[in-house]
Design a protein around this motif. Sequence first.
Motif, PDB file in Angstrom:
ATOM      1  N   THR A  78       0.811  -1.219   0.000  1.00  0.00           N
ATOM      2  CA  THR A  78       0.000   0.000   0.000  1.00  0.00           C
ATOM      3  C   THR A  78       0.844   1.268   0.000  1.00  0.00           C
ATOM      4  OG1 THR A  78      -0.124  -0.095   2.414  1.00  0.00           O
ATOM      5  CG2 THR A  78      -1.917  -1.140   1.180  1.00  0.00           C
ATOM      6  N   GLU A 108       4.796  -0.552   3.665  1.00  0.00           N
ATOM      7  CA  GLU A 108       3.530  -0.721   4.380  1.00  0.00           C
ATOM      8  C   GLU A 108       2.642  -1.595   3.517  1.00  0.00           C
ATOM      9  OE1 GLU A 108      -0.139   1.817   6.441  1.00  0.00           O
ATOM     10  OE2 GLU A 108       1.278   2.812   5.088  1.00  0.00           O
ATOM     11  N   SER A 141      -0.506  -5.223   3.646  1.00  0.00           N
ATOM     12  CA  SER A 141      -1.505  -5.995   4.397  1.00  0.00           C
ATOM     13  C   SER A 141      -1.519  -7.430   3.920  1.00  0.00           C
ATOM     14  CB  SER A 141      -2.893  -5.364   4.236  1.00  0.00           C
ATOM     15  OG  SER A 141      -3.295  -5.389   2.878  1.00  0.00           O
ATOM     16  N   SER A 174      -2.684  -5.248   8.728  1.00  0.00           N
ATOM     17  CA  SER A 174      -1.861  -4.292   8.003  1.00  0.00           C
ATOM     18  C   SER A 174      -0.804  -3.727   8.937  1.00  0.00           C
ATOM     19  CB  SER A 174      -2.718  -3.165   7.426  1.00  0.00           C
ATOM     20  OG  SER A 174      -3.388  -2.461   8.468  1.00  0.00           O
TER      21      SER A 174
END
Length: 364
Positions: free
Chosen positions: A332, A341, A343, A348
């Motif tokens: 993301t 970053e 998930s 996440s």
Amino acid sequence: MSVAGLKKQFYKASQLMSEKVGTAEGTKLDEDFKDLERKADITSKAIVEVLSRTTEFLQPNPASRAKLSMMSSVSKIRGQPRSPGYPQAEGLLGECMMKYANEMGPNTNFGGALLEVGESMRRLAEVKDSLDIDVKQNFIDPFQTLVDKDLKDIQHHLKKMESRRLDYDYKKKRQGKIPDEELRQALEKFEESREAAESSMHNLLATDAEQVSQLAALVESQLQYHRQATQVLEELSEKMREKVNEAQAQPRQTRTPRPRPAYSYSDEGSSNGGYAPPSSSPPSYSPAAPAFNRSSLRQRSTEQPCCKALYDFEPENANELGFQEGDVITLTNRIDENWFEGSVRGQSGFFPCNYVEVMVPLPH
């Protein structure tokens, strides 16, 4: 009940009703008797209340007291010996600590400390059991004997005296209609009950030296308990200081990630399927971005940005994302040159770049 008994009950009820509505006056007891009755009443209430509060002091938990009472009643009904006391709170805490100390291993800092404290809690429970036994034998049981015998005797004699007084007063009020012999017998019975009540109250008040002795035994039991508990805690405190020093002297354990293997996509015919053994040094959170095959990225440019986990990653902070080798993680954001970053499986968070292989990169 015989006819004579029914008549006597009627006489007493009639006299009591007349006294309540004020049309008749009962025989007055002398001031000495009233003073004796007042002192005996206060002493009786004190014994009952102190006995109840002492039980609460030894076992503050109402549920535990109720369970103890039930177990004692069941044992009595079944003719079994009295059940042992309810487990002490210190003992339950000690068992919990020792259980997890053994699971962690006594050689660990926390496990060894739990074991020491757990054993001391178990010793404190044994000391508390000794206090319970001493107080029961030297204080509760003697006071309970007073309640079960002496106080009941006093109440019995006072109740009987009042009943005979009503009978005598009724017959005295009807003197001339009641035979003199019957009136004389009623007076003798009243005086007999009054003397019995007076004697029982006097005997209770005369035992105040015994009650003082029993209170002294209660204090001595508590003093002995606190001495033993203090000794246990002082020994534990010394051991815990040593444990703290040992734990602080040991170097803090550092986490070393497993080495990252290298993949070669140019040599498809290699006998090892494009896999090269990892280097001897483990990866760190390096500023260098991981390499990826540009031709494969062009094919996946329309797909969602993602990467594949090369190793298991255990998060050390709440905002980090944990995953296992082989997981496909949706990307993301890129936080910086060292962290992504993303998930996976509904979770996440952040994770290091050198633990994954980017399959579809983030758009620039």
